[in-house]
Design a protein around this motif. Structure first.
Motif, mmCIF file in Angstrom:
data_model
loop_
_atom_site.group_PDB
_atom_site.id
_atom_site.type_symbol
_atom_site.label_atom_id
_atom_site.label_comp_id
_atom_site.label_asym_id
_atom_site.label_seq_id
_atom_site.Cartn_x
_atom_site.Cartn_y
_atom_site.Cartn_z
ATOM 1 N N CYS A 106 0.835 -1.211 0.000
ATOM 2 C CA CYS A 106 0.000 0.000 0.000
ATOM 3 C C CYS A 106 0.868 1.259 0.000
ATOM 4 N N GLY A 107 2.004 1.203 0.715
ATOM 5 C CA GLY A 107 2.938 2.325 0.694
ATOM 6 C C GLY A 107 3.499 2.555 -0.700
ATOM 7 N N TRP A 108 3.794 1.464 -1.408
ATOM 8 C CA TRP A 108 4.288 1.590 -2.790
ATOM 9 C C TRP A 108 3.218 2.228 -3.674
ATOM 10 N N LEU A 109 1.964 1.786 -3.534
ATOM 11 C CA LEU A 109 0.881 2.321 -4.347
ATOM 12 C C LEU A 109 0.702 3.816 -4.109
ATOM 13 N N ILE A 110 0.658 4.205 -2.829
ATOM 14 C CA ILE A 110 0.484 5.623 -2.504
ATOM 15 C C ILE A 110 1.676 6.431 -2.990
ATOM 16 N N GLY A 111 2.890 5.874 -2.859
ATOM 17 C CA GLY A 111 4.080 6.579 -3.320
ATOM 18 C C GLY A 111 4.070 6.798 -4.821
ATOM 19 N N ARG A 112 3.731 5.761 -5.575
ATOM 20 C CA ARG A 112 3.705 5.895 -7.035
ATOM 21 C C ARG A 112 2.647 6.894 -7.491
ATOM 22 N N LEU A 113 1.530 6.954 -6.765
ATOM 23 C CA LEU A 113 0.459 7.857 -7.167
ATOM 24 C C LEU A 113 0.715 9.303 -6.759
ATOM 25 N N SER A 114 1.324 9.495 -5.595
ATOM 26 C CA SER A 114 1.361 10.847 -5.019
ATOM 27 C C SER A 114 2.704 11.540 -5.067
#
Length: 346
Positions: A106-114
């Motif tokens: 989830c941290g990777w997903l949020i990082g890639r998006l934001s």
């Protein structure tokens, strides 16, 4: 001497239950404070070393708690179109590893998006993500039990072939488990920030255009930091679930994120010991005030202490204390130099 301080603090924390005894109330306070301190250390990796404020950090904590609990309890839910997913209970240690992996993903997903949009946009994305996850936990009653809470979460059990297994049921056992996980997280963060990757994180925080000009990939560096930070928060959430053995959507309360931010900023962001010192002070202060003050007065004193610390030591307790020690040594060094000079012959 500075490198010895973490070792001395670890030795003091390891011996603390022996000095205080196995008083359940004190051990409970130390365990919950330790879990929040792990969360503060994970937040410091983002806020202190990359300058990115995550006000939805509690989402990773809660994801870790729910993933670990559901892995240990098992579930049978319908995911739509007539399909059901059934899962048999797995050991709590496996749930811990899956909690770390799920929170990190989830941290990777949020990082890639934001991390393509910085500043206030990142703060908004993290807050929104935390609220979405909270609503899922609250409304997916078939899986999470919603406001009724997940109960009967098993304690951690560890075993070695031929030596049997141990279930961590007592508070003293959970205390040393939290201390061990916290020590591993501290060592990992120390290793990261003293490496080339850590220099890249600090470079992006202090002067991003210059860091980009020397070839640092900002999005990749910040995303990796977000993954490690989220994974550690997930580990803290797993410890929380298996210690209390009951969780509900209140685990996603925004106030917990605020508490972590206070621990980081009050202790000294961008320092290894800052979240640890801030966590111990701001985690145990309400416990110390509870027997002598009403709840309203406790929060007033809590706020006054925080304001005084930030007023007297704007960079936090650890950097402020280090500056005071350096200032105290300077006159002695100057006097030594003056005394060592030969007298001028007239």
């Amino acid at each position: 001497m500075t490198r010895l301080l973490p070792v001395l603090l670890l030795a003091a924390l390891a011996a603390l239950p022996l000095a205080l005894g196995t008083e359940p109330y004190l051990l409970n306070a130390l365990i919950t404070t330790g879990i929040l301190t792990i969360g503060a250390m994970s937040l410091n990796l983002l806020l202190g070393y990359t300058g990115q404020l995550s006000l939805g950090h509690i989402a990773f904590f809660g994801i870790g708690a729910y993933v670990s609990a559901l892995t240990s309890l098992g579930f049978d839910v319908e995911i739509g179109f007539g399909y059901r997913v059934a899962h048999e209970p797995w050991p709590a240690a496996t749930g811990f590893l899956l909690a770390v992996a799920a929170a990190g993903a989830c941290g990777w997903l949020i990082g890639r998006l934001s991390f393509r949009v910085r500043g206030a946009y990142f703060v908004i994305v993290t807050i929104s993500f935390a609220e979405v996850v909270r609503l899922v936990a609250l409304n997916w009653v078939e899986l999470t039990q919603g406001p009724l809470a997940l109960t009967g979460i098993p304690a951690f059990t560890f075993g070695l072939p031929g030596l049997g297994s141990w279930t961590l049921r007592t508070k003293l056992q959970n205390y040393y488990l939290v201390l061990g996980v916290g020590t591993l997280c501290y060592a990992l963060i120390a290793r990261m920030v003293r490496s080339r990757f850590g220099r890249a994180m600090r470079g992006l925080k202090e002067n991003e255009p210059l860091a980009l000009s020397v070839g640092i990939n900002a999005t990749r560096t910040l995303t990796v930091a977000a993954v490690v930070s989220a994974a550690m928060a997930g580990a803290a959430g797993s410890l929380y679930a298996h210690y209390l053995r009951i969780i509900d959507p209140d685990v996603f309360l925004f106030a917990t994120t605020v508490t972590m931010v206070i621990m980081v900023v009050g202790g000294g962001k961008g320092t290894l010991m800052g979240p640890v010192v801030g966590g111990l002070i701001f985690g145990l202060l309400p416990v110390a005030l509870r027997p002598v003050m009403a709840p309203e007065a406790q929060w007033i004193v809590y706020g006054i202490v925080l304001i005084l610390i930030l007023f007297l030591m704007p960079r936090g307790i650890v950097p402020g204390a280090a500056a005071l020690l350096a200032r105290g040594r300077a006159p002695r060094a100057g006097n030594t130099i003056l005394k060592s000079r030969p007298a001028v012959q007239r």
